[in-house]
Scaffold this active site. Structure first.
Site, mmCIF file in Angstrom:
data_model
loop_
_atom_site.group_PDB
_atom_site.id
_atom_site.type_symbol
_atom_site.label_atom_id
_atom_site.label_comp_id
_atom_site.label_asym_id
_atom_site.label_seq_id
_atom_site.Cartn_x
_atom_site.Cartn_y
_atom_site.Cartn_z
ATOM 1 N N ASP A 32 0.844 -1.301 -0.049
ATOM 2 C CA ASP A 32 -0.086 -0.013 -0.069
ATOM 3 C C ASP A 32 0.708 1.419 -0.096
ATOM 4 O O ASP A 32 1.748 1.517 0.957
ATOM 5 C CB ASP A 32 -0.868 -0.110 1.246
ATOM 6 N N ASN A 34 -0.123 4.447 -0.211
ATOM 7 C CA ASN A 34 -0.783 5.712 0.154
ATOM 8 C C ASN A 34 -1.714 5.574 1.519
ATOM 9 O O ASN A 34 -2.276 6.670 1.889
ATOM 10 C CB ASN A 34 -1.873 6.087 -0.982
ATOM 11 N N ASP A 36 -4.103 3.935 2.652
ATOM 12 C CA ASP A 36 -5.476 3.821 2.771
ATOM 13 C C ASP A 36 -5.830 2.298 3.276
ATOM 14 O O ASP A 36 -6.924 2.019 3.600
ATOM 15 C CB ASP A 36 -6.216 4.144 1.496
ATOM 16 N N ASP A 40 -1.950 -1.060 -3.682
ATOM 17 C CA ASP A 40 -2.239 -0.417 -4.749
ATOM 18 C C ASP A 40 -1.128 -0.581 -6.138
ATOM 19 O O ASP A 40 -0.004 -1.222 -5.621
ATOM 20 C CB ASP A 40 -2.437 1.101 -4.739
ATOM 21 N N ASP A 109 -5.304 -10.165 -15.363
ATOM 22 C CA ASP A 109 -6.197 -11.235 -15.377
ATOM 23 C C ASP A 109 -7.484 -10.752 -16.428
ATOM 24 O O ASP A 109 -7.772 -9.343 -16.291
ATOM 25 C CB ASP A 109 -6.705 -10.917 -13.755
ATOM 26 N N ASP A 216 -10.020 -15.820 -16.471
ATOM 27 C CA ASP A 216 -10.882 -16.438 -15.067
ATOM 28 C C ASP A 216 -11.931 -17.419 -15.589
ATOM 29 O O ASP A 216 -12.713 -17.085 -16.529
ATOM 30 C CB ASP A 216 -11.564 -14.886 -14.303
ATOM 31 N N GLU A 274 -8.224 -20.414 -16.422
ATOM 32 C CA GLU A 274 -8.460 -21.230 -15.225
ATOM 33 C C GLU A 274 -9.820 -22.003 -15.506
ATOM 34 O O GLU A 274 -10.834 -21.322 -16.116
ATOM 35 C CB GLU A 274 -8.813 -20.044 -14.029
ATOM 36 N N HIS A 348 -4.866 -17.025 -4.854
ATOM 37 C CA HIS A 348 -5.817 -16.102 -4.073
ATOM 38 C C HIS A 348 -6.971 -16.881 -3.497
ATOM 39 O O HIS A 348 -7.897 -16.051 -2.810
ATOM 40 C CB HIS A 348 -6.005 -14.700 -4.815
ATOM 41 N N ASP A 349 -7.338 -17.871 -4.198
ATOM 42 C CA ASP A 349 -8.565 -18.717 -3.724
ATOM 43 C C ASP A 349 -8.135 -19.796 -2.695
ATOM 44 O O ASP A 349 -9.275 -20.477 -2.355
ATOM 45 C CB ASP A 349 -9.152 -19.216 -4.909
HETATM 46 O O1 TEU Z 1 -12.283 -18.346 -9.126
HETATM 47 C C1 TEU Z 1 -13.216 -19.643 -9.663
HETATM 48 C C2 TEU Z 1 -13.461 -20.542 -8.865
HETATM 49 O O2 TEU Z 1 -14.307 -21.555 -9.299
HETATM 50 C C3 TEU Z 1 -12.948 -20.972 -7.664
HETATM 51 O O3 TEU Z 1 -11.548 -20.888 -7.331
HETATM 52 C C4 TEU Z 1 -13.622 -20.107 -6.601
HETATM 53 O O4 TEU Z 1 -12.798 -19.116 -5.761
HETATM 54 C C5 TEU Z 1 -14.373 -20.960 -5.671
HETATM 55 O O5 TEU Z 1 -15.501 -20.729 -5.254
HETATM 56 C C6 TEU Z 1 -13.458 -21.581 -4.496
HETATM 57 O O6 TEU Z 1 -14.256 -22.138 -3.795
HETATM 58 C C7 TEU Z 1 -12.326 -17.333 -9.846
HETATM 59 C C8 TEU Z 1 -11.420 -16.325 -9.326
HETATM 60 O O7 TEU Z 1 -10.256 -16.951 -8.962
HETATM 61 C C9 TEU Z 1 -12.067 -15.935 -7.964
HETATM 62 O O8 TEU Z 1 -11.573 -15.305 -7.168
HETATM 63 C C10 TEU Z 1 -13.505 -15.322 -8.399
HETATM 64 O O9 TEU Z 1 -13.915 -15.175 -7.243
HETATM 65 C C11 TEU Z 1 -14.252 -16.322 -9.377
HETATM 66 O O10 TEU Z 1 -13.513 -16.766 -10.429
HETATM 67 C C12 TEU Z 1 -15.515 -15.371 -9.876
HETATM 68 O O11 TEU Z 1 -14.679 -14.484 -10.809
#
Ligand code: TEU
Length: 574
Positions: A32, A34, A36, A40, A109, A216, A274, A348-349
């Site tokens: 970050d 700035n 907040d 960013d 993305d 995605d 993905e 990130h998921d």
């Molecule tokens: O994720 C798609 C997806 O099916 C999973 O990884 C989702 O996070 C799942 O619900 C996990 O249980 C992609 C993105 O990576 C995710 O961050 C988004 O929320 C999703 O698509 C919708 O755009």
């Protein structure tokens, strides 16, 4: 460039991404600038020396586009702009220039299965007479049912983030489809104008200097021919969405068209799709360069091994090492010399790999993070490092629901409690699986808020940042960071790591993950103890290590095949 081949490079990808390692940045949680409390783009630009030191070739940037942030930017309201939370288009141009100066490429993305409900396309589409009506999936209520009441939805599909996959729009008098949240309506790819609009936008980004796209949920763009009811399970009238979508009949056609019209191969872009629910067979076709679809896909099988069943992410099941090894091995063999794998444990998921597949206690955290890195990076494919994975960052272990921010977690908690589940069982599932585990701020140093922000971070910083942070790791030659740096260096140096044929050894071992990679006269041998107890590797299972060179190891060499907890070694035989 190893794979640049004669004049074919005009039409087919050179494969520059094969010896490359990708680093994923989740902008909200990286740095970050700035104060907040939210990361960013200028924050990212201030950390380019760090990326250079790690040695990665590509950055994949999670969405920074304009967004109401219902799903942290995976709900886009303007594809041609940057959200003010993250900065400006000018900041993004500076980031691209800074990365390119250092020889690092940028992959954006691309979220085009759905838009935000605040995107002007959807707003226009809400008018039944608008030319954009057909850009989304509008359907009348179930015949005879009162619109807006439970069960009146056109079909009984459940959305990925809870509730029905259809929402009633009073202004329209109809329902629209959303596989994810109600603020993420699905685009109708059957409509040629939709596809044209997206390809235009993609060309605009390529012209701006981006080097590829992480797409995605791109396998969801082709919907089944008929949207119909599924068979519900006891206790829930709605049926998990992934039973219906993911293998639509026009997927290959759309991907080929996109490749052609955007010039994905012709312009040598990195493309990774993905694809929840993708099979080896599908992925092989998609990543076969002759088909001109995508370079690689993110499959989900290995990160779904610790759930009870499809659609039951939160019903935890212990992970078994033989199953995990077998799955990655099946993909290695399945894509073989035809297609190409992407390699990931973290993103990130997903919960943090060291907490999920390793041992994140003080005794074994460092070695288990290193060993998981070793195993993953020595497979064939393009490895992805998710921010903080190179530090061995762990899950968050939040104790209160208020600490969670992720829409999936928050909705699951509410739904599960309303169905009568016990609160502590629900909290345990969140602790193991919540996406927020991966999203806590990056640990830069031991100053307040881990050096991530001068303000209050949008998601609490993990309390262990005093011990686990980039500054400490960079100053310690035995850190997880330097281990990852060396893994990346090895990939750049040895062709056998990029191209060698994969073979799994000791498939049934519940402790040892061992395999070879072979190319011409070189054999790479990886042995890893993926457990917190010592073990011995049976010598008869291995090629002759007598004359092998040790390329990288977690522990000091002993000359025996006894492995300490989470010890791993990479050998080269020629
Ligand atoms: O994720 C798609 C997806 O099916 C999973 O990884 C989702 O996070 C799942 O619900 C996990 O249980 C992609 C993105 O990576 C995710 O961050 C988004 O929320 C999703 O698509 C919708 O755009």
């Amino acid at each position: 460039m190893i794979f640049q081949s004669s004049d074919e490079s005009q039409r087919r990808p050179s494969g520059w991404w094969k010896p490359a390692v990708v680093y994923q940045i989740y902008p909200r949680s990286f740095a970050d600038s700035n104060g907040d409390g939210t990361g960013d783009i200028p924050g990212i630009t201030s950390k380019l020396d760090y990326l250079t030191e790690l040695g990665v070739d590509v950055v994949w940037l999670s969405p920074v586009y304009s967004s109401p942030m219902d799903d942290n930017g995976y709900d886009i309201s303007d594809y041609h702009n940057v959200d003010p939370l993250f900065g400006t288009l000018g900041d993004l141009d500076d980031l691209i220039a800074g990365l390119h100066q250092r020889g690092i490429k940028l992959v954006m993305d691309l979220v085009v299965n759905h838009t935000s409900d605040e995107h002007p396309w959807f707003q226009e589409s809400r008018d039944p007479n608008s030319p954009k009506r057909d850009w989304y999936w509008w359907r009348p209520p179930r015949p005879g049912a009162e619109p807006g009441t439970p069960g009146a939805e056109p079909t009984n599909m459940a959305a990925a983030f809870g509730g029905p996959a259809w929402d009633y729009d009073e202004r329209s008098g109809e329902y629209y489809l959303h596989i994810f949240s109600r603020k993420q309506p699905d685009l109708n790819w059957e409509n040629r104008e939709v596809r044209r609009g997206i390809y235009d936008m993609m060309r605009w980004w390529v012209d701006r200097g981006v080097d590829g796209f992480r797409m995605d949920v791109i396998n969801l763009i082709s919907k089944p021919e008929k949207l119909e009811d599924g068979v519900p399970e006891p206790g829930n009238q709605y049926v998990p969405i992934f039973r219906f979508v993911g293998r639509g009949p026009r997927l290959h056609e759309f991907l080929r068209e996109m490749n052609r019209e955007v010039g994905l191969d012709a312009r040598n872009l990195l493309t990774v799709g993905e694809m929840p629910g993708v099979t080896i067979q599908m992925a092989r076709a998609i990543t076969d360069p002759a088909n001109a679809e995508l370079n690689m896909v993110f499959q989900f099988e290995h990160v779904d091994l610790d759930r009870m069943a499809e659609g039951h992410k939160w019903d935890l099941k212990p992970l078994e090492l033989p199953a995990l090894k077998k799955n990655l091995s099946d993909w290695q063999v399945g894509l073989g010399d035809v297609g190409w794998n992407s390699l990931y444990f973290d993103n990130h998921d997903q919960p943090r790999a060291v907490s999920r597949f390793g041992d994140d206690g003080p005794q074994h955290r460092v070695n288990s993070a290193k060993t998981l890195g070793t195993v993953l990076h020595m497979h064939k494919g393009t490895p992805y490092v998710y921010q903080g994975e190179e530090l061995g960052m762990t899950n968050t272990y939040f104790s209160a629901i208020e600490q969670y921010q992720d829409i999936e977690s928050v909705n699951y908690h509410a739904d599960a409690l309303s169905l009568g589940m016990e609160a502590d069982v629900v909290m345990r599932s969140l602790s193991a699986k919540s996406r927020d585990n991966a999203r806590t701020p990056m640990h830069w140093d031991d100053s307040s808020h881990a050096g991530f922000s001068e303000g209050i971070p949008w998601l609490p910083v993990n309390a262990n940042y005093l011990a686990i942070n980039a500054r400490a790791a960079m100053g310690d030659p035995d850190s997880v960071f330097h281990h990852f740096r060396k893994l990346i260096e090895l990939r750049h140096e040895y062709r056998v790591i990029v191209e060698g044929r994969f073979q799994l050894l000791l498939p049934d071992s519940e402790q040892i993950w061992a395999f070879t990679r072979s190319l011409d006269n070189s054999i790479l041998v990886v042995i890893a103890n993926c457990s917190s107890a010592p073990t011995v590797v049976p010598a008869e299972a291995l090629p002759d290590l007598g004359r092998a060179q040790l390329l990288l190891a977690t522990h000091a060499a002993t000359g025996t095949l006894q492995l300490q907890p989470w010890e791993s070694r990479i050998y080269l035989l020629r």
